[in-house]
Design a protein around this motif. Sequence first.
Motif, PDB file in Angstrom:
ATOM      1  N   MET A  31     -24.693 111.853   8.109  1.00 16.99           N
ATOM      2  CA  MET A  31     -24.961 113.283   8.271  1.00 16.99           C
ATOM      3  C   MET A  31     -23.696 114.038   8.652  1.00 16.99           C
ATOM      4  O   MET A  31     -22.768 113.474   9.240  1.00 16.99           O
ATOM      5  CB  MET A  31     -25.983 113.513   9.395  1.00 16.99           C
ATOM      6  CG  MET A  31     -27.379 113.071   9.102  1.00 16.99           C
ATOM      7  SD  MET A  31     -28.452 113.468  10.505  1.00 16.99           S
ATOM      8  CE  MET A  31     -28.488 111.898  11.334  1.00 16.99           C
ATOM      9  N   ALA A  32     -23.719 115.332   8.351  1.00 20.43           N
ATOM     10  CA  ALA A  32     -22.667 116.207   8.867  1.00 20.43           C
ATOM     11  C   ALA A  32     -22.725 116.257  10.385  1.00 20.43           C
ATOM     12  O   ALA A  32     -21.717 116.496  11.050  1.00 20.43           O
ATOM     13  CB  ALA A  32     -22.834 117.612   8.286  1.00 20.43           C
ATOM     14  N   ALA A  33     -23.911 116.006  10.942  1.00 17.85           N
ATOM     15  CA  ALA A  33     -24.109 116.086  12.396  1.00 17.85           C
ATOM     16  C   ALA A  33     -23.530 114.887  13.144  1.00 17.85           C
ATOM     17  O   ALA A  33     -23.390 114.935  14.372  1.00 17.85           O
ATOM     18  CB  ALA A  33     -25.606 116.216  12.710  1.00 17.85           C
ATOM     19  N   HIS A  34     -23.208 113.813  12.435  1.00 17.75           N
ATOM     20  CA  HIS A  34     -22.632 112.650  13.120  1.00 17.75           C
ATOM     21  C   HIS A  34     -21.208 112.968  13.594  1.00 17.75           C
ATOM     22  O   HIS A  34     -20.412 113.558  12.853  1.00 17.75           O
ATOM     23  CB  HIS A  34     -22.568 111.441  12.181  1.00 17.75           C
ATOM     24  CG  HIS A  34     -23.885 110.755  11.995  1.00 17.75           C
ATOM     25  ND1 HIS A  34     -24.434 110.508  10.747  1.00 17.75           N
ATOM     26  CD2 HIS A  34     -24.776 110.266  12.888  1.00 17.75           C
ATOM     27  CE1 HIS A  34     -25.584 109.899  10.887  1.00 17.75           C
ATOM     28  NE2 HIS A  34     -25.821 109.742  12.177  1.00 17.75           N
ATOM     29  N   ARG A  48     -22.941 128.012   5.788  1.00 16.02           N
ATOM     30  CA  ARG A  48     -22.100 127.053   6.521  1.00 16.02           C
ATOM     31  C   ARG A  48     -21.544 125.990   5.570  1.00 16.02           C
ATOM     32  O   ARG A  48     -21.893 124.808   5.660  1.00 16.02           O
ATOM     33  CB  ARG A  48     -22.916 126.401   7.641  1.00 16.02           C
ATOM     34  CG  ARG A  48     -23.452 127.396   8.658  1.00 16.02           C
ATOM     35  CD  ARG A  48     -24.445 126.734   9.622  1.00 16.02           C
ATOM     36  NE  ARG A  48     -23.804 125.729  10.435  1.00 16.02           N
ATOM     37  CZ  ARG A  48     -24.471 124.859  11.192  1.00 16.02           C
ATOM     38  NH1 ARG A  48     -25.792 124.869  11.202  1.00 16.02           N
ATOM     39  NH2 ARG A  48     -23.839 123.964  11.929  1.00 16.02           N
ATOM     40  N   PRO A  49     -20.674 126.380   4.664  1.00 11.98           N
ATOM     41  CA  PRO A  49     -20.121 125.408   3.717  1.00 11.98           C
ATOM     42  C   PRO A  49     -19.328 124.298   4.397  1.00 11.98           C
ATOM     43  O   PRO A  49     -19.117 123.232   3.803  1.00 11.98           O
ATOM     44  CB  PRO A  49     -19.219 126.268   2.813  1.00 11.98           C
ATOM     45  CG  PRO A  49     -18.900 127.484   3.630  1.00 11.98           C
ATOM     46  CD  PRO A  49     -20.121 127.742   4.456  1.00 11.98           C
ATOM     47  N   GLU A  50     -18.916 124.553   5.636  1.00 10.30           N
ATOM     48  CA  GLU A  50     -18.168 123.521   6.367  1.00 10.30           C
ATOM     49  C   GLU A  50     -19.016 122.268   6.605  1.00 10.30           C
ATOM     50  O   GLU A  50     -18.475 121.173   6.843  1.00 10.30           O
ATOM     51  CB  GLU A  50     -17.650 124.071   7.696  1.00 10.30           C
ATOM     52  CG  GLU A  50     -18.701 124.391   8.754  1.00 10.30           C
ATOM     53  CD  GLU A  50     -19.319 125.781   8.599  1.00 10.30           C
ATOM     54  OE1 GLU A  50     -20.060 126.174   9.517  1.00 10.30           O
ATOM     55  OE2 GLU A  50     -19.053 126.448   7.580  1.00 10.30           O
ATOM     56  N   LEU A  51     -20.347 122.415   6.546  1.00 10.73           N
ATOM     57  CA  LEU A  51     -21.211 121.244   6.714  1.00 10.73           C
ATOM     58  C   LEU A  51     -20.972 120.235   5.598  1.00 10.73           C
ATOM     59  O   LEU A  51     -20.951 119.017   5.838  1.00 10.73           O
ATOM     60  CB  LEU A  51     -22.687 121.657   6.733  1.00 10.73           C
ATOM     61  CG  LEU A  51     -23.176 122.444   7.951  1.00 10.73           C
ATOM     62  CD1 LEU A  51     -24.637 122.852   7.770  1.00 10.73           C
ATOM     63  CD2 LEU A  51     -23.003 121.637   9.233  1.00 10.73           C
ATOM     64  N   ARG A  52     -20.789 120.703   4.369  1.00  9.08           N
ATOM     65  CA  ARG A  52     -20.535 119.790   3.255  1.00  9.08           C
ATOM     66  C   ARG A  52     -19.187 119.094   3.412  1.00  9.08           C
ATOM     67  O   ARG A  52     -19.055 117.913   3.114  1.00  9.08           O
ATOM     68  CB  ARG A  52     -20.608 120.530   1.913  1.00  9.08           C
ATOM     69  CG  ARG A  52     -22.022 120.774   1.440  1.00  9.08           C
ATOM     70  CD  ARG A  52     -22.064 121.335   0.031  1.00  9.08           C
ATOM     71  NE  ARG A  52     -21.446 122.660  -0.072  1.00  9.08           N
ATOM     72  CZ  ARG A  52     -22.028 123.775   0.338  1.00  9.08           C
ATOM     73  NH1 ARG A  52     -23.212 123.724   0.907  1.00  9.08           N
ATOM     74  NH2 ARG A  52     -21.429 124.938   0.198  1.00  9.08           N
ATOM     75  N   THR A  53     -18.191 119.848   3.874  1.00  4.27           N
ATOM     76  CA  THR A  53     -16.878 119.246   4.103  1.00  4.27           C
ATOM     77  C   THR A  53     -16.965 118.146   5.154  1.00  4.27           C
ATOM     78  O   THR A  53     -16.439 117.041   4.972  1.00  4.27           O
ATOM     79  CB  THR A  53     -15.876 120.327   4.556  1.00  4.27           C
ATOM     80  OG1 THR A  53     -15.801 121.355   3.567  1.00  4.27           O
ATOM     81  CG2 THR A  53     -14.498 119.725   4.763  1.00  4.27           C
ATOM     82  N   LYS A  54     -17.647 118.439   6.249  1.00  3.20           N
ATOM     83  CA  LYS A  54     -17.810 117.448   7.326  1.00  3.20           C
ATOM     84  C   LYS A  54     -18.617 116.248   6.826  1.00  3.20           C
ATOM     85  O   LYS A  54     -18.299 115.096   7.162  1.00  3.20           O
ATOM     86  CB  LYS A  54     -18.532 118.111   8.515  1.00  3.20           C
ATOM     87  CG  LYS A  54     -18.669 117.212   9.745  1.00  3.20           C
ATOM     88  CD  LYS A  54     -17.304 116.911  10.345  1.00  3.20           C
ATOM     89  CE  LYS A  54     -17.373 116.459  11.793  1.00  3.20           C
ATOM     90  NZ  LYS A  54     -18.278 115.364  12.072  1.00  3.20           N
ATOM     91  N   LEU A  55     -19.626 116.495   6.018  1.00  4.80           N
ATOM     92  CA  LEU A  55     -20.444 115.407   5.484  1.00  4.80           C
ATOM     93  C   LEU A  55     -19.601 114.468   4.638  1.00  4.80           C
ATOM     94  O   LEU A  55     -19.710 113.239   4.766  1.00  4.80           O
ATOM     95  CB  LEU A  55     -21.595 115.986   4.659  1.00  4.80           C
ATOM     96  CG  LEU A  55     -22.519 114.984   3.968  1.00  4.80           C
ATOM     97  CD1 LEU A  55     -23.204 114.076   4.981  1.00  4.80           C
ATOM     98  CD2 LEU A  55     -23.541 115.711   3.111  1.00  4.80           C
ATOM     99  N   GLN A  56     -18.751 115.018   3.775  1.00  6.02           N
ATOM    100  CA  GLN A  56     -17.913 114.166   2.934  1.00  6.02           C
ATOM    101  C   GLN A  56     -16.918 113.371   3.766  1.00  6.02           C
ATOM    102  O   GLN A  56     -16.651 112.190   3.486  1.00  6.02           O
ATOM    103  CB  GLN A  56     -17.188 115.019   1.891  1.00  6.02           C
ATOM    104  CG  GLN A  56     -18.111 115.678   0.871  1.00  6.02           C
ATOM    105  CD  GLN A  56     -19.028 114.691   0.170  1.00  6.02           C
ATOM    106  OE1 GLN A  56     -18.610 113.599  -0.209  1.00  6.02           O
ATOM    107  NE2 GLN A  56     -20.293 115.050   0.013  1.00  6.02           N
ATOM    108  N   GLY A  80     -20.728 119.534  -4.873  1.00  5.83           N
ATOM    109  CA  GLY A  80     -20.481 120.801  -5.543  1.00  5.83           C
ATOM    110  C   GLY A  80     -19.949 121.833  -4.563  1.00  5.83           C
ATOM    111  O   GLY A  80     -20.241 121.793  -3.361  1.00  5.83           O
ATOM    112  N   ALA A  81     -19.185 122.772  -5.086  1.00  7.02           N
ATOM    113  CA  ALA A  81     -18.559 123.790  -4.229  1.00  7.02           C
ATOM    114  C   ALA A  81     -19.587 124.606  -3.458  1.00  7.02           C
ATOM    115  O   ALA A  81     -19.322 125.073  -2.342  1.00  7.02           O
ATOM    116  CB  ALA A  81     -17.686 124.710  -5.086  1.00  7.02           C
TER     117      ALA A  81
END
Length: 397
Positions: free
Chosen positions: A373-376, A296-304, A221-222
């Motif tokens: 994870m987004a952290a990977h 930090r919406p960029e975390l979702r982008t990185k996760l995807q 989701g956005a």
Amino acid sequence: MTDIFAKHQGLREAYEGLTAASPRNPFEVVIERPISASVGIIEGRETLLFGTNNYLGLSQSKKAIEAAVETAETMGVGTTGSRIANGTFGLHRKLEAKLAEFFRRKHCMVFSTGYQANLGTISALVNKDDVLLLDADSHASIYDGAKLSGAQVIRFRHNDPVDLEKRLARLKDHTGAKLIIAEGIYSMTGNVAPLDKFVDIKTRHGAYLMADEAHSFGVLGAHGRGVAEMQDCEDGIDFVVGTFSKSLGTVGGYCVTNHDGVDLMRLCSRPYMFTASLPPEIIAATMAALEDMQGRPELRTKLQENAARLHAGLQKVGLKTGEHVSPVVAVTLETVDQAVGFWNALLENGVYVNLSLPPATPDNRPLLRCSVMAAHSPEEIDRAVAVFGEVARHFGL
């Protein structure tokens, strides 16, 4: 005297057979300490963590850690009571207000665990006069909530709107409530539910719909509200249940809704009424992690991006994964012995994943369940894929 554990003899034999054939007990792996969200020490070695559900890496959020420390120093470490006794602090109400606002709902109940959120919500909503329609792959907490409720349970085929509608049509003369329950992302396989189709069906048949967004909250989701937001059907979901122990990295659960009956639920939900409430430092850490996630919406982008990279990588080395690209990426194997050997080899080569065995898996086939994870980093994902590929070749897969 009758052995009280005799009833578990079959389980004992299966457990002893599994552990005897494995150099380590797959159910007692100890992460001695985390170095970061993506790396921990296991058996004295630095190990890539691909089995923690820590989707946004927020278990290591500095904001959450600082909030927990400050709150523990000023408010203590526990409430010593349930929410309806002495266990409601101002922080609990504050978190409920923040979650209701985040989900754009009127009401929120916070539970001490995600398991209790399902147990307490389901058992408060339905009883013996009602019918529950459950996706066949529903989490154990959903089935346990169904048992506690006493409602009639009807299972429909996994992610199958046609089968759901067929079963609902047979209930057209049923006078009690009908509650459909589906998950956003299914924890074993990573499959994504067609919630938008379920909304259409429940509307036509006068049913209610509850979505367990435990593994999709913060992920899809956005704004991170889950599958319902992604599929633009939030208004059709009557109750959203989830947990803090995945994307927010803490512990606890919630139910959000627009229905004006939450205060009654608080008085009849036994898992809510008879459990000590969350400690203040956990509430503070959860609110800080929620703010971190929103900021930090960029975390979702990185996760995807990371989910797609791992999913494609595992398929490229010839392994069988689910069709959906989500942060849960499961490799399906054929036999338990094969899965146990593969899992051990991964760990010995510095990659930790979850070993999921029948009967807890769909189709009774073992899974090597990865959670990305987004952290990977891309390098960590590529390293994990390379190890999977090496082990697969060793086992002739």
